[in-house]
Design a protein around this motif. Structure first.
Motif, short mmCIF file in Angstrom:
data_model
loop_
_atom_site.label_atom_id
_atom_site.label_comp_id
_atom_site.label_asym_id
_atom_site.label_seq_id
_atom_site.Cartn_x
_atom_site.Cartn_y
_atom_site.Cartn_z
N PHE A 1 0.82 -1.22 0.00
CA PHE A 1 0.00 0.00 0.00
C PHE A 1 0.85 1.27 0.00
CE2 PHE A 1 -2.14 3.34 2.54
CZ PHE A 1 -3.18 3.61 1.67
N LEU A 2 1.96 1.24 0.76
CA LEU A 2 2.74 2.48 0.95
C LEU A 2 3.23 3.13 -0.35
CD1 LEU A 2 4.86 2.29 4.21
CD2 LEU A 2 3.09 3.93 3.58
N PRO A 3 3.79 2.37 -1.31
CA PRO A 3 4.25 3.05 -2.52
C PRO A 3 3.13 3.80 -3.25
CG PRO A 3 5.08 0.81 -2.46
CD PRO A 3 4.10 0.94 -1.34
N MET A 4 1.88 3.30 -3.10
CA MET A 4 0.78 3.99 -3.77
C MET A 4 0.38 5.25 -3.03
SD MET A 4 -1.65 0.96 -5.21
CE MET A 4 -1.98 0.18 -3.66
N ALA A 5 0.70 5.30 -1.72
CA ALA A 5 0.32 6.46 -0.92
C ALA A 5 1.46 7.46 -0.79
CB ALA A 5 -0.14 6.01 0.48
N THR A 6 2.56 7.21 -1.51
CA THR A 6 3.71 8.11 -1.43
C THR A 6 3.76 8.95 -2.70
OG1 THR A 6 4.85 6.35 -0.25
CG2 THR A 6 6.19 8.17 -1.04
N PRO A 7 3.92 10.28 -2.56
CA PRO A 7 3.98 11.11 -3.76
C PRO A 7 5.19 10.74 -4.61
CG PRO A 7 3.90 12.46 -1.76
CD PRO A 7 4.05 11.05 -1.32
N GLU A 8 5.02 10.94 -5.92
CA GLU A 8 6.07 10.53 -6.85
C GLU A 8 7.41 11.23 -6.60
OE1 GLU A 8 5.49 9.82 -11.01
OE2 GLU A 8 3.35 10.09 -10.75
N THR B 1 -6.55 11.67 -5.45
CA THR B 1 -6.38 13.00 -6.04
C THR B 1 -5.42 13.82 -5.20
OG1 THR B 1 -8.65 12.87 -6.81
CG2 THR B 1 -7.60 15.02 -6.88
N PHE B 2 -5.65 13.81 -3.90
CA PHE B 2 -4.90 14.71 -3.03
C PHE B 2 -3.41 14.34 -2.96
CE2 PHE B 2 -3.28 15.94 1.17
CZ PHE B 2 -3.52 17.30 1.12
N ILE B 3 -3.11 13.05 -2.78
CA ILE B 3 -1.71 12.66 -2.60
C ILE B 3 -0.85 13.01 -3.81
CG2 ILE B 3 -0.15 10.72 -2.19
CD1 ILE B 3 -2.42 9.43 -0.56
N PRO B 4 -1.21 12.57 -5.02
CA PRO B 4 -0.35 12.95 -6.15
C PRO B 4 -0.38 14.45 -6.42
CG PRO B 4 -2.25 11.71 -6.93
CD PRO B 4 -2.28 11.66 -5.45
N ALA B 5 -1.52 15.11 -6.17
CA ALA B 5 -1.59 16.55 -6.44
C ALA B 5 -0.66 17.32 -5.51
CB ALA B 5 -3.02 17.05 -6.30
N ALA B 6 -0.57 16.89 -4.25
CA ALA B 6 0.28 17.60 -3.30
C ALA B 6 1.76 17.51 -3.68
CB ALA B 6 0.08 17.05 -1.89
N LEU C 1 7.20 16.35 3.44
CA LEU C 1 6.02 16.17 2.57
C LEU C 1 5.35 14.84 2.85
CD1 LEU C 1 4.25 16.98 0.12
CD2 LEU C 1 5.93 15.85 -1.33
N MET C 2 6.17 13.78 2.87
CA MET C 2 5.62 12.45 3.06
C MET C 2 4.97 12.31 4.43
SD MET C 2 7.55 8.89 2.54
CE MET C 2 6.80 7.37 3.06
N ALA C 3 5.66 12.82 5.47
CA ALA C 3 5.12 12.70 6.83
C ALA C 3 3.80 13.46 6.93
CB ALA C 3 6.13 13.23 7.84
N THR C 4 3.76 14.69 6.40
CA THR C 4 2.53 15.47 6.49
C THR C 4 1.38 14.75 5.80
OG1 THR C 4 4.02 17.33 6.19
CG2 THR C 4 1.67 17.82 6.27
N ILE C 5 1.67 14.21 4.61
CA ILE C 5 0.61 13.52 3.89
C ILE C 5 0.13 12.31 4.67
CG2 ILE C 5 0.18 12.08 1.86
CD1 ILE C 5 1.64 14.09 0.20
N LEU C 6 1.06 11.54 5.22
CA LEU C 6 0.66 10.35 5.97
C LEU C 6 -0.23 10.71 7.16
CD1 LEU C 6 3.64 7.84 6.04
CD2 LEU C 6 1.42 7.60 4.94
N VAL C 7 0.16 11.77 7.88
CA VAL C 7 -0.64 12.20 9.03
C VAL C 7 -2.04 12.60 8.57
CG1 VAL C 7 -0.88 13.98 10.79
CG2 VAL C 7 1.32 12.86 10.45
N LEU C 8 -2.11 13.45 7.52
CA LEU C 8 -3.40 13.89 7.02
C LEU C 8 -4.25 12.69 6.59
CD1 LEU C 8 -2.47 17.02 4.88
CD2 LEU C 8 -3.75 16.98 7.01
N VAL C 9 -3.62 11.75 5.89
CA VAL C 9 -4.35 10.60 5.36
C VAL C 9 -4.90 9.74 6.50
CG1 VAL C 9 -4.05 8.39 4.18
CG2 VAL C 9 -3.23 10.48 3.12
N LEU C 10 -4.06 9.47 7.51
CA LEU C 10 -4.51 8.65 8.63
C LEU C 10 -5.67 9.32 9.36
CD1 LEU C 10 -1.18 7.26 10.10
CD2 LEU C 10 -2.94 6.06 8.78
N PHE C 11 -5.51 10.62 9.61
CA PHE C 11 -6.55 11.39 10.28
C PHE C 11 -7.86 11.31 9.47
CE2 PHE C 11 -8.73 15.47 10.95
CZ PHE C 11 -8.91 15.40 12.32
N TYR C 12 -7.73 11.49 8.17
CA TYR C 12 -8.89 11.51 7.28
C TYR C 12 -9.58 10.15 7.24
CZ TYR C 12 -11.34 11.93 2.81
OH TYR C 12 -12.28 11.93 1.82
#
Lengths: 275, 305
Positions: A119-126, B238-243, B284-295
């Motif tokens: 799952f993680l690689p899909m949730a990580t920005p490019e 949408t949000f993860i790649p856009a960020a 960037l990665m940490a912020t996104i992970l926190v937001l995603v888990l919270f969401y």
């Protein structure tokens, strides 16, 4: 007449539902226009008599279509992208399908960790995937080029293959395999003659997905490619000084080939369902 | 279709009706080994390396791009307090947040229309949603540049309606960047929503009508909750790649619209300041992970209500 009006809902409701239906359809048409407008633009500008910079419309010509390799580097980068995407598709489809089988068909310790690793690689920005891999390559002095891009693409395609194949595999009835084995097929035969044909559409879908992900990737490629140029990288690099119309020709041709392939298979499916 | 299936199943574990039943003790590990090895070496090890890089400092008297490991955690403080970095970081989340909301506003009704009004053309309409993917996304973004240019059709219409100054334009601007982000990730929003709407049992909606719910109440109480898994998957995709995107900001924006992706790319590839780029990637990665888990947690609890 009277029965007719009796079965119909009152006028107010009818007007509202007509409006509801058509407002939604109208909205959908606009959304489709938004989605397809840039595609149309790309296609139209493939006929632009533009010379080197294809920004302003300068007249209609077929020259670009007659000579799609006319601009330097266009075809070279397309060939690079196709070779790369084919290799990535084969590798990631094999690795991902094996994982999907393990996840759906076996009970084992470490399932949670495996799922997280998928799952993680899909949730990580490019940018993060690209920059972290580059950090590794720089630290161990691996020269950048075709193989570093290949490694990167396989890495991010595996997860998508796993989820696609897994979805198909999970919807299969395992009793079919049991039935085959009741009929004296051994495990390998049951797999080859029952399971594999039934999972094949899922594997094919996963392969197509991997191909398109790899072919269109820019950000991860840009970090790990060095001098190696793919088609998206070529377009991005030439965007500052003007993209040759030949790039539009190739993109449009690929668009229509892919669209035709998908539509033909969809229409065949539709016919089969109706028959 | 495949993408929809892939996306739909990303978040929810497949419910097995039939328990996995093969017994081979080591077989699953042999099946997992090659793929997981690849992911470990080329995904997890790089992340660790990146974290290591983020703690490095320049070699005294060394060349540009030469760094040594000094476990300098202050790199994080230095970067986070530098406005050339925290402003683009903040901007990235604003832009991608707005783009995600816009994509939801466009994608949900679109998915709804395809699922409930598409009839026998549903699959063909779905192909049209995916069709833009067949053209390289960079070319499509460049096409937007032409469409939004001062001599393009959009500006002509806006000028005619006096919505922009006679000499004004819409490109390059924050508007163009957000529009581009919305555009590029709209299919990722639409497909999972469609996938969950398609599974909605129409009899439930009819039942709500039979129980005197108005159509909108029926939608709010029945259809919307049932489509939430798709909405969650779509907003994340949408949000993860856009960020993390920098192509839209680079092609459609001004320097004042740079996002964190542009900063990471520039610091890494042009300045060769690897530690700072690594710090930015990690934040960037940490912020996104926190937001995603919270969401996910929040949406998960709302779904139960």
């Amino acid at each position: 007449m009277s029965t007719d009006t009796a079965t119909k809902p009152p006028v107010g409701v009818r007007v509202r539902s007509w409006f509801g239906d058509n407002a939604l359809k109208f909205y959908a048409v606009i959304a489709f226009a938004y989605l397809l407008l840039p595609v149309a633009y790309t296609f139209v500008f493939s006929f632009n008599d533009a010379g080197r910079t294809n920004i302003v419309w300068q007249g209609f010509t077929l020259d670009n279509w007659k000579n799609p390799c006319g601009a330097p580097q266009v075809c070279e980068s397309v060939v690079n992208s196709i070779v790369l995407a084919l290799g990535v598709t084969i590798m990631s489809t094999i690795l991902g399908t094996l994982i999907a089988f393990a996840l759906v068909r076996y009970q084992f310790r470490g399932r949670g960790t495996t799922n997280l690793t998928i799952f993680l690689p899909m949730a990580t920005p490019e940018v993060v995937l690209g920059s972290s891999l580059l950090a590794l390559f720089l630290n161990i002095f691996v020269p950048l080029g075709f193989w570093t891009v290949f490694i990167a693409h396989v890495m991010f395609c595996i997860s998508f293959v796993v989820v696609t194949v897994k979805a198909r595999l999970a919807s299969l009835d395992p009793r079919l395999e049991q039935a085959a084995m009741d009929l004296y097929a051994n495990e390998r035969e049951a797999f080859r003659r029952i399971t594999l044909p039934l999972v094949a559409p899922g594997i094919a879908a996963a392969a197509l997905l991997a191909f398109s992900l790899s072919f269109d990737d820019f950000i991860i490629t840009n970090f790990n490619s060095g001098q190696f140029t793919t088609f998206p990288k070529f377009v991005y690099v030439s965007a500052t000084r003007g993209i040759p119309a030949q790039a539009n020709v190739i993109a449009s041709a690929m668009f229509f080939i892919a669209l035709a392939l998908v539509l033909v298979s969809q229409i065949r499916n539709m016919r089969r369902k109706e028959a | 279709m495949s993408i929809a299936a892939a996306i739909g199943d990303t978040l929810e574990e497949q419910p097995h009706k039939n328990k996995p039943q093969k017994q081979g003790r080591f077989t699953p590990y042999w099946l997992l080994l090659p793929g997981l090895l690849w992911l470990t070496i080329f995904f997890i090890v790089p992340l660790v390396t990146l974290f290591g890089t983020s703690l490095m400092t320049p070699v005294p008297g060394g060349d540009v791009g030469e760094f040594e490991q000094t476990f300098h955690f202050a790199n994080y403080v230095d970067t986070l307090t530098d406005s050339t970095y925290y402003i683009p970081l903040f901007r990235s989340f604003i832009y991608s947040g707005i783009a995600t909301l816009l994509a939801l506003a466009i994608g949900y009704p679109l998915a709804y229309a395809i699922a409930f009004k598409g009839g026998r053309y549903r699959n063909i309409l779905l192909v049209l949603v995916i069709a833009p993917f067949f053209v390289s996304f960079i070319l499509r973004t460049v096409a937007w540049r032409q469409i939004l240019a001062d001599e393009g059709p959009v500006v002509a219409i806006l000028r005619y309606l006096s919505l922009v100054e006679p000499t004004g334009g819409v490109y390059p601007s924050a508007f163009a960047v957000i529009m581009g982000l919305t555009y590029n990730f709209l299919p990722f929003m639409t497909l999972p929503i469609y996938a969950s709407l398609e599974r909605v049992d129409h009899r439930l909606i009819e039942a709500s009508g039979d129980l005197y719910a108005k159509p909108f109440t029926g939608f709010r109480k029945v259809t919307w909750p049932l489509s939430l898994p798709g909405v969650v998957a779509g907003t994340l995709l949408t949000f993860i790649p856009a960020a993390g995107d920098y192509v839209n900001a680079a092609l459609l924006g001004r320097p004042s619209n740079t996002m964190i992706g542009n900063r990471i790319e520039y610091t890494f590839l042009s300045v060769n300041d690897y530690p700072t780029a690594a710090v930015l990637s990690f934040i960037l990665m940490a912020t996104i992970l926190v937001l995603v888990l919270f969401y996910i947690r929040r949406m998960g609890t709302e779904e139960l209500v």
